[in-house]
Each structure stands twice: as C-alpha cells, then as structure tokens.
Design a protein around this motif. Sequence first.
Motif, PDB file in Angstrom:
ATOM      1  N   ARG A 287     -16.038   8.784   5.333  1.00 49.14           N
ATOM      2  CA  ARG A 287     -14.590   8.708   5.499  1.00 49.14           C
ATOM      3  C   ARG A 287     -14.006   7.602   4.625  1.00 49.14           C
ATOM      4  N   GLN A 288     -14.652   6.448   4.610  1.00 51.52           N
ATOM      5  CA  GLN A 288     -14.167   5.341   3.789  1.00 51.52           C
ATOM      6  C   GLN A 288     -14.238   5.682   2.305  1.00 51.52           C
ATOM      7  N   ASP A 289     -15.311   6.338   1.885  1.00 52.78           N
ATOM      8  CA  ASP A 289     -15.439   6.745   0.487  1.00 52.78           C
ATOM      9  C   ASP A 289     -14.330   7.730   0.114  1.00 52.78           C
ATOM     10  N   PHE A 290     -14.018   8.654   1.015  1.00 57.19           N
ATOM     11  CA  PHE A 290     -12.931   9.604   0.774  1.00 57.19           C
ATOM     12  C   PHE A 290     -11.589   8.894   0.644  1.00 57.19           C
ATOM     13  N   HIS A 291     -11.356   7.883   1.479  1.00 56.33           N
ATOM     14  CA  HIS A 291     -10.106   7.132   1.412  1.00 56.33           C
ATOM     15  C   HIS A 291      -9.970   6.407   0.073  1.00 56.33           C
ATOM     16  N   TYR A 292     -11.039   5.788  -0.378  1.00 51.05           N
ATOM     17  CA  TYR A 292     -10.967   5.054  -1.640  1.00 51.05           C
ATOM     18  C   TYR A 292     -10.759   6.002  -2.820  1.00 51.05           C
ATOM     19  N   LYS A 293     -11.449   7.124  -2.822  1.00 50.10           N
ATOM     20  CA  LYS A 293     -11.291   8.071  -3.924  1.00 50.10           C
ATOM     21  C   LYS A 293      -9.881   8.664  -3.944  1.00 50.10           C
ATOM     22  N   THR A 294      -9.337   8.982  -2.770  1.00 51.78           N
ATOM     23  CA  THR A 294      -7.976   9.512  -2.702  1.00 51.78           C
ATOM     24  C   THR A 294      -6.955   8.468  -3.133  1.00 51.78           C
ATOM     25  N   ALA A 295      -7.160   7.206  -2.714  1.00 54.37           N
ATOM     26  CA  ALA A 295      -6.238   6.136  -3.109  1.00 54.37           C
ATOM     27  C   ALA A 295      -6.269   5.918  -4.621  1.00 54.37           C
ATOM     28  N   HIS A 296      -7.458   5.900  -5.203  1.00 51.47           N
ATOM     29  CA  HIS A 296      -7.556   5.734  -6.656  1.00 51.47           C
ATOM     30  C   HIS A 296      -6.912   6.916  -7.386  1.00 51.47           C
ATOM     31  N   ARG A 297      -7.054   8.102  -6.842  1.00 56.06           N
ATOM     32  CA  ARG A 297      -6.435   9.276  -7.460  1.00 56.06           C
ATOM     33  C   ARG A 297      -4.913   9.158  -7.488  1.00 56.06           C
ATOM     34  N   LEU A 298      -4.336   8.642  -6.416  1.00 53.03           N
ATOM     35  CA  LEU A 298      -2.884   8.465  -6.372  1.00 53.03           C
ATOM     36  C   LEU A 298      -2.431   7.346  -7.300  1.00 53.03           C
ATOM     37  N   VAL A 299      -3.175   6.235  -7.324  1.00 52.33           N
ATOM     38  CA  VAL A 299      -2.771   5.092  -8.149  1.00 52.33           C
ATOM     39  C   VAL A 299      -2.886   5.431  -9.632  1.00 52.33           C
ATOM     40  N   GLN A 352      -6.071   3.600   8.481  1.00 52.09           N
ATOM     41  CA  GLN A 352      -7.046   2.986   7.585  1.00 52.09           C
ATOM     42  C   GLN A 352      -6.785   3.400   6.139  1.00 52.09           C
ATOM     43  N   PHE A 353      -6.385   4.663   5.935  1.00 53.08           N
ATOM     44  CA  PHE A 353      -6.136   5.127   4.568  1.00 53.08           C
ATOM     45  C   PHE A 353      -4.969   4.387   3.928  1.00 53.08           C
ATOM     46  N   PHE A 354      -3.865   4.218   4.651  1.00 51.67           N
ATOM     47  CA  PHE A 354      -2.707   3.560   4.058  1.00 51.67           C
ATOM     48  C   PHE A 354      -2.982   2.081   3.796  1.00 51.67           C
ATOM     49  N   LYS A 355      -3.842   1.453   4.599  1.00 52.49           N
ATOM     50  CA  LYS A 355      -4.260   0.080   4.295  1.00 52.49           C
ATOM     51  C   LYS A 355      -5.084   0.045   3.014  1.00 52.49           C
ATOM     52  N   THR A 356      -5.974   1.021   2.861  1.00 51.32           N
ATOM     53  CA  THR A 356      -6.774   1.100   1.641  1.00 51.32           C
ATOM     54  C   THR A 356      -5.894   1.356   0.430  1.00 51.32           C
ATOM     55  N   LEU A 357      -4.924   2.269   0.581  1.00 53.54           N
ATOM     56  CA  LEU A 357      -4.003   2.554  -0.520  1.00 53.54           C
ATOM     57  C   LEU A 357      -3.208   1.315  -0.907  1.00 53.54           C
ATOM     58  N   LYS A 358      -2.779   0.544   0.070  1.00 53.68           N
ATOM     59  CA  LYS A 358      -2.025  -0.682  -0.222  1.00 53.68           C
ATOM     60  C   LYS A 358      -2.878  -1.684  -0.981  1.00 53.68           C
ATOM     61  N   TYR A 359      -4.149  -1.789  -0.590  1.00 48.88           N
ATOM     62  CA  TYR A 359      -5.064  -2.713  -1.271  1.00 48.88           C
ATOM     63  C   TYR A 359      -5.298  -2.291  -2.715  1.00 48.88           C
ATOM     64  N   ILE A 360      -5.550  -0.997  -2.935  1.00 55.61           N
ATOM     65  CA  ILE A 360      -5.797  -0.506  -4.286  1.00 55.61           C
ATOM     66  C   ILE A 360      -4.529  -0.598  -5.130  1.00 55.61           C
ATOM     67  N   GLY A 365      -0.775  -3.392  -9.423  1.00 55.32           N
ATOM     68  CA  GLY A 365       0.593  -3.796  -9.631  1.00 55.32           C
ATOM     69  C   GLY A 365       1.615  -2.866  -9.013  1.00 55.32           C
ATOM     70  N   SER A 366       1.214  -2.051  -8.054  1.00 50.46           N
ATOM     71  CA  SER A 366       2.117  -1.124  -7.387  1.00 50.46           C
ATOM     72  C   SER A 366       2.384  -1.593  -5.961  1.00 50.46           C
ATOM     73  N   ALA A 367       3.297  -0.918  -5.278  1.00 50.03           N
ATOM     74  CA  ALA A 367       3.674  -1.293  -3.918  1.00 50.03           C
ATOM     75  C   ALA A 367       3.643  -0.060  -3.030  1.00 50.03           C
ATOM     76  N   VAL A 368       3.240  -0.259  -1.780  1.00 49.99           N
ATOM     77  CA  VAL A 368       3.220   0.797  -0.766  1.00 49.99           C
ATOM     78  C   VAL A 368       4.201   0.384   0.325  1.00 49.99           C
ATOM     79  N   VAL A 369       5.189   1.250   0.588  1.00 48.50           N
ATOM     80  CA  VAL A 369       6.279   0.915   1.507  1.00 48.50           C
ATOM     81  C   VAL A 369       6.332   1.951   2.616  1.00 48.50           C
ATOM     82  N   GLU A 370       6.399   1.470   3.870  1.00 46.41           N
ATOM     83  CA  GLU A 370       6.535   2.369   5.024  1.00 46.41           C
ATOM     84  C   GLU A 370       8.000   2.753   5.213  1.00 46.41           C
TER      85      GLU A 370
END
Length: 456
Positions: A287-299, A352-360, A365-370
């Motif tokens: 699950r964590q690996d999937f979150h990181y790969k998805t976050a990197h794909r978006l960034v 957990q995914f949105f925290k990972t996305l915010k970190y990545i 140099g990007s921002a994640v806003v709720e």
Amino acid sequence: MKVTYQYKFYPETSQKLTLNHWLRIGRYWYNRQLGDRFDWWAMNRTAINACPLVASISAPRERPNYYSQKQQLPVIKKDLTKVFHSGELLDFKQVDSTILQDVSKRVDKAFERFIVGDSKGGRSGKPRFKAEADYRTMTFSTANSDWIKLVRKNWFYIRLPKLGVIKVRMHRRVPDGFTVKQISVTRKADGWFVQIMLEDSSVPQFTSDKVTPNWGNSIGLDAVLHEDVYLATSSGEKLPSLKPLRKNQAKLDRISRKRNKRKRGSKSRRKLAKKEARQHQKIARSRQDFHYKTAHRLVRSGAKFFFHEELNLKGLTKRNKVKQDDEGTYLPNGQSAKSGLNKSWLDAAFGQFFKTLKYIAEKAGSAVVEQKPAYTSMLLCYRNEIVFTDCGMRSYWDEQHSLMVDRDVNAAINLKKLGLDIFPTIKRRSENLSIVGTIDNSTAKEILHARPELVV
C-alpha cells in the motif's frame, strides 16, 4: 534540508538479545512515567463547574514534566529495579542514557498532545500503556557521522553505544554533504531496521509561496473509491486502485484460522503469529509503495498546486446507528453493507496518501491544499446547474453540448475551481438549493475546450 533513510541491519545473536532487553526496559520506563502522570492528573485536577464527591487526602504535588522525570534516571540506575506485577529485575545501567532520555521526551509529547494539543490546536486521545507489540523503536539522539565506520560496495558498518559494530545492508548510498543527526532502531516482523536522519543545511527547503495558482499550473483531485478507480483528476485522468487488503484477505484469513486453532503459548501458535505479522507487513508495504508511485506520477505532471477534498475519514468509517422498535427488538440498519464500505475506505488509506503526496510535492516545490468539498460533486462544472443529485448517478449526457460528463472528473474540476476561488456559492433554503454567483465565461470555455477530458 532533512531526510531519513531506512536500512536493514543484521545484529549478531548476542546483540539481538541485548536490543530486545533494551526494548523491555524502555517499555517499562515509558509505562512508569505515563502512570505517574495519570496519577497526578487524577489527584490534582478538578473540574471548574463541579466538585468531586471523592477527593484525595494527599498534599498536591508539582506536575511531572520532562525534566523532573528525566532526573529520576541517576537514582534508578544505582540499583536493580523490580517490576511490581512480575517480580522481574531490570538493570537501567545496561541501556544507553540517550535512549532513556528520549523515552521521557516521548512521554512528554504524548501527554502534552492529550491535555494541550499540538501547534495547530488539535488534541490527541488519551495515551495508552505500551504492550510488547506497541513498543518497538529506540532512538539515539546524539548520533553523528562518526558512528558510520566502514563503507564497502553494498554494505557499511555502524557502531552503536554499548552494542558494538553492526553490519548494515546499503541499498541506497548516503548522499554527499549530508551529516548524521539521529539514529533509530526498530524491530519489525522480518528483522531489525535502522533509520538514519540526515541533514544538509546548504540545501534549501523548496517553497511554492512565490507561485500564484492559476488554471494551467493546478490540478484537482477527487477520491473516487468506486470499482477499480482510486483517484480522478481535473485533467480527465482516472488512476487505478490497488486494494492490497482485498487481494490478500483470503490468505490472511487462512493463516488466522490456523493460528486460532493452536494452543495458546505453544510454539506452533507463535510461529503462525509471526507468519500473520509478515503478511500484514506485506500488505502495508504494498500500500505504501502504491501511494509513493501514485504521488510521484502526479508530481511529474509539472503541476504546482494540488487541490483535494478534505475527507472526514472518521465519520466515513463510523458504524451505523442502532435501530430498535417499541419492544426493544433490533432492526436491520444496513451495517452489513456499511462494514464492507468501511473496509474499502481503510484499505484505500486516503489520509496516508495525501500526507505522502504533500511530502513528495514539497520536495518538488509544489503545494497540496485541502478544500471543503460541499456540493462539488453535485454542480455541473461548466454551467450553474445541479445535476448529480443521486450518488448512483455516475455520468450525465448533456444534450446542449453533446457531451458525456463523468461524475468523478466533474467533481475534480469543481475542486480545482474551489481552490482557485472561482466556484459559485451555493445556499440551501428549506429543501431547495440556490446558486449565488455565476461561472466566468472564460472558465467555462476552458472547460468545454477540453471536451475529451469530460468524456467517460
């Protein structure tokens, strides 16, 4: 800039026994300090608007804090400490002093978050006493780069106080210019791991304060959780879900049934318990690996702002209210179906995914806003019209523009508009919804210009 790298390391048998004993002493020290704070809380705290019927006759004492509890360590180290319920003797002199001081800091943070709250005002629940499975990490807060001794091709050796040299598998190299600030040791289901915190003050933290969000550099994200879709983006893309728990549920249940049939305390039961723990670990890591790969794909899309909905995960996974008739008989309340939905929400782990996305994103140099998602899934994104009134309505055919609008992509576009402050205000009067404000014509043209993005 600070980063943390995790490596697997291989202590010898004697070193493993020592580490396990240190964990036992650290857990006892944690529970003892937490119990002392609870005693002070019960004896010295009185509500403002009520008077207790039963009160302590002992004199009030000062509130325990990090420094007062840490000062007890020199006294405890003079002799063996006897555990009250088991009679076990613990020698605090065997443990490195920085580990015991860090335990005091952990207790202080946990209790402060309970009675005061964090920097944002959020308060945590009441701290719990640690069982063996809950206490698995020790921290050396005074670590430095001199602790890493010899570096070879795929290995390096680290020297820990009172333990000696331990072999570490180096699957990634320590970047040049970074210095060691802290080292933590964790026991997991498949072995021992070391987390090394590195810092390089010459590398600045990336920030997006100088960038203004606009339609071109931002993306809206909608959490879907429908069939095999995980996320829908405002660019019309639908990202697939992994569902690691669902895919491994049968194997996990099979191991659990075998374990429950074995006698408590037997060797076979402990063996199956370890196997079950490794299966849970496999699910969590996938699950964590999937979150990181998805976050990197978006960034990697190049967007500077990501607007996602603020999910109330605690409310979404809450059990349905119990229904009873006049005679007290329990009536069906739909909890059977809701249990499956709750499991899907927890398996997706959007928090957990949105925290990972915010970190990545921050590293890029990007921002994640709720954003509060009120009415974003109901309003048509390019016209002031409430269309998606039913949750089962997944698409809408627009005769005027000959366009098939997908519900999830439409919601993602509305979240993007909400982040850019161009979403109209919607007010509810009695049972009717009224839309205040209009959609900018240029915005509507931009949405309709990308018509393939809205097609299912």
